[in-house]
Scaffold this active site. Structure first.
Site, short mmCIF file in Angstrom:
data_model
loop_
_atom_site.label_atom_id
_atom_site.label_comp_id
_atom_site.label_asym_id
_atom_site.label_seq_id
_atom_site.Cartn_x
_atom_site.Cartn_y
_atom_site.Cartn_z
N GLU A 278 0.28 -0.45 -0.06
CA GLU A 278 -0.18 -0.34 0.02
C GLU A 278 1.19 1.05 0.13
O GLU A 278 2.44 1.34 1.06
CB GLU A 278 -1.15 -0.09 1.58
N ASP B 43 2.95 2.49 -4.93
CA ASP B 43 2.65 2.10 -5.97
C ASP B 43 3.95 3.44 -6.98
O ASP B 43 4.13 3.23 -8.14
CB ASP B 43 0.96 1.91 -6.48
N GLY C 23 -13.27 2.67 -1.29
CA GLY C 23 -11.51 2.35 -2.01
C GLY C 23 -11.64 1.46 -2.25
O GLY C 23 -10.71 0.72 -2.03
N LEU C 24 -12.66 0.89 -3.20
CA LEU C 24 -12.76 -0.52 -3.93
C LEU C 24 -12.63 -0.09 -5.50
O LEU C 24 -12.83 -0.86 -6.69
CB LEU C 24 -13.68 -0.84 -4.50
N SER C 25 -11.58 1.42 -5.67
CA SER C 25 -11.72 1.46 -7.24
C SER C 25 -13.08 1.86 -7.96
O SER C 25 -12.88 1.49 -9.75
CB SER C 25 -10.35 0.72 -8.33
N ASP D 99 -4.40 1.14 -9.70
CA ASP D 99 -6.31 0.66 -9.86
C ASP D 99 -6.46 0.23 -11.29
O ASP D 99 -7.50 -0.81 -11.24
CB ASP D 99 -6.66 1.52 -8.87
C1 GLA Z 1 -5.51 5.06 -4.28
C2 GLA Z 1 -4.65 4.92 -5.60
C3 GLA Z 1 -3.76 4.22 -5.22
C4 GLA Z 1 -2.58 3.32 -4.74
C5 GLA Z 1 -3.37 3.67 -3.40
C6 GLA Z 1 -2.68 3.29 -1.95
O1 GLA Z 1 -6.15 3.43 -4.17
O2 GLA Z 1 -5.73 4.72 -6.43
O3 GLA Z 1 -2.86 4.75 -6.86
O4 GLA Z 1 -1.72 4.47 -4.34
O5 GLA Z 1 -4.24 4.31 -3.06
O6 GLA Z 1 -1.70 2.40 -2.29
#
Ligand code: GLA
Length: 386
Positions: A32, A35, A125-127, A173
């Site tokens: 986490e 990236d 936070g699940l994109s 993501d």
């Molecule tokens: C969000 C961002 C990702 C990553 C995470 C943390 O989801 O979109 O690119 O940085 O936070 O790991």
């Protein structure tokens, strides 16, 4: 599915059968905030996501409708003006994707009608945003008979997020949403974009996603603050080390050179990144060897590091993860995604899941005052036409 087709035909007053596409959401098992620091991540696409239905039009109009934002009605724009528009709200995600595809070798001659339905909770936070972007990508590809290299689509979606929407996120993501594979996680080196799939065999266990139901308020500004703290730490280290990213450093090298980082806070941020990167590689090894227990221990350490050194957890995530750790049959638990609210994940013995949910929620409710929501996740494929 029948409802979606029906809604499409009603909204756009047509008898035509639209084409159907799907892009998943994602969880991150471990790795986490690594990236955008050139480190490794280990995400997986999930079976929840965004359905996109579409049909080509004869003219150059785009019409967008979301079953998750029915109050916004149909949002309309033309091919000639795909610029960001505040009034277009959620539809800026598909608009941005169509615009960037067009500007990067995939122009379209006609407009389209598009309907979206997502079953990932927004802001959890699940994109959900990467999922809408990539659903649009595969839809445009499919409807207009284009061939878009998958990595190009992923990088364009990230560009939409960074430049069109204005959220400075990394590539994890969109990569997970674009490249997911059923029952697999993806180890991605975010510096080189080398990746490989790792089967996730959990035997008697399942991955439980726990939504704290705390919206990720302030997430954007705090996220950007963490990014610049890492950049500053890197700049300090570069005084003596020739490295391009924090992800290149081993923990030994970090311990030898950490005194170069001027601010104590930035030192803690860098410490998280460097140890988390090593944990991610170690977690992959343990997963491949079938050592679930060790994998779970690494998840727990990841959470503690995000709590104490990266400081992106907060009361809700810490309470839910602590409650999960105390549950019977729990192998490991941690926050997933950016943090500051949103979701945690836990690996839980299947036959104890009911008790796990009841007890974890009870402890959560006592401290936080409202309920968490639990989902059992299957790991699914990346964005595609159905
Ligand atoms: C969000 C961002 C990702 C990553 C995470 C943390 O989801 O979109 O690119 O940085 O936070 O790991």
């Amino acid at each position: 599915m029948q409802n979606l087709y029906q809604a499409f035909q009603e909204q756009f007053e047509t008898n035509e059968q639209p084409s159907l596409f799907f892009a998943p959401g994602r969880i991150n098992l471990i790795g986490e905030h690594t990236d955008y620091n050139g480190g490794h991540v280990l995400p997986a696409a999930i079976s929840f996501g965004t359905y996109a239905l579409g049909r080509k039009r004869e003219d150059q109009t785009f019409r967008f409708y979301s079953m998750n934002a029915t109050e916004s009605g149909i949002i309309t724009c033309t091919l000639a003006d795909l610029s960001y528009n505040n009034d277009h709200d959620w539809a800026n995600y598909p608009k941005g994707m169509i615009k960037y595809l067009a500007e990067n070798g995939h122009p379209v001659a006609h407009g389209a009608d598009l309907l979206f339905y997502g079953n990932i909770p927004n802001g959890a936070g699940l994109s959900s945003s990467a999922s809408i972007e990539m659903a649009t990508g595969v839809l445009i590809e499919g409807l207009f008979n284009q061939e878009v290299a998958r990595l190009d689509m992923i990088q364009l979606a990230q560009k939409v997020e960074n430049e069109y929407i204005g959220v400075n996120s990394g590539i994890m993501d969109q990569f997970a949403v674009g490249m997911g594979r059923e029952d697999h996680a993806i180890l991605l080196n975010c510096q080189t974009l080398d990746y490989h799939y790792a089967p996730v065999k959990l035997d008697q266990h399942a991955i439980v996603i726990i939504n704290t139901n705390k919206q990720r308020a302030l997430a954007g500004s705090k996220y950007n603050e963490r990014r610049s703290q890492c950049e500053q730490a890197l700049a300090d280290l570069q005084q003596q080390l020739s490295i391009d990213s924090l992800g290149e450093l081993s923990s030994e090298q970090f311990e030898q050179h950490k005194h170069l980082i001027q601010s104590e806070i930035n030192r803690k941020r860098a410490k998280h990144v460097i140890y988390e990167n090593e944990r991610t590689l170690e977690a992959l090894k343990q997963l491949q060897a079938g050592n679930l227990k060790s994998f779970g221990t690494l998840m727990n350490e990841s959470h503690r590091s995000l709590q104490q050194d990266y400081e992106v957890t907060g009361l809700e995530l810490d309470t839910i993860v602590q409650a999960a750790w105390e549950g019977k049959g729990v192998i490991g638990a941690r926050m997933t995604g950016a943090g500051f609210g949103g979701c945690a994940i836990a690996i839980v013995q299947k036959d104890t899941i009911d008790d796990f949910q009841k007890n974890t929620n009870q402890m959560y409710r006592e401290t936080v005052g409202y309920d968490a929501t639990f989902y059992t996740a299957a790991l699914g494929d990346g964005a595609k036409q159905l």
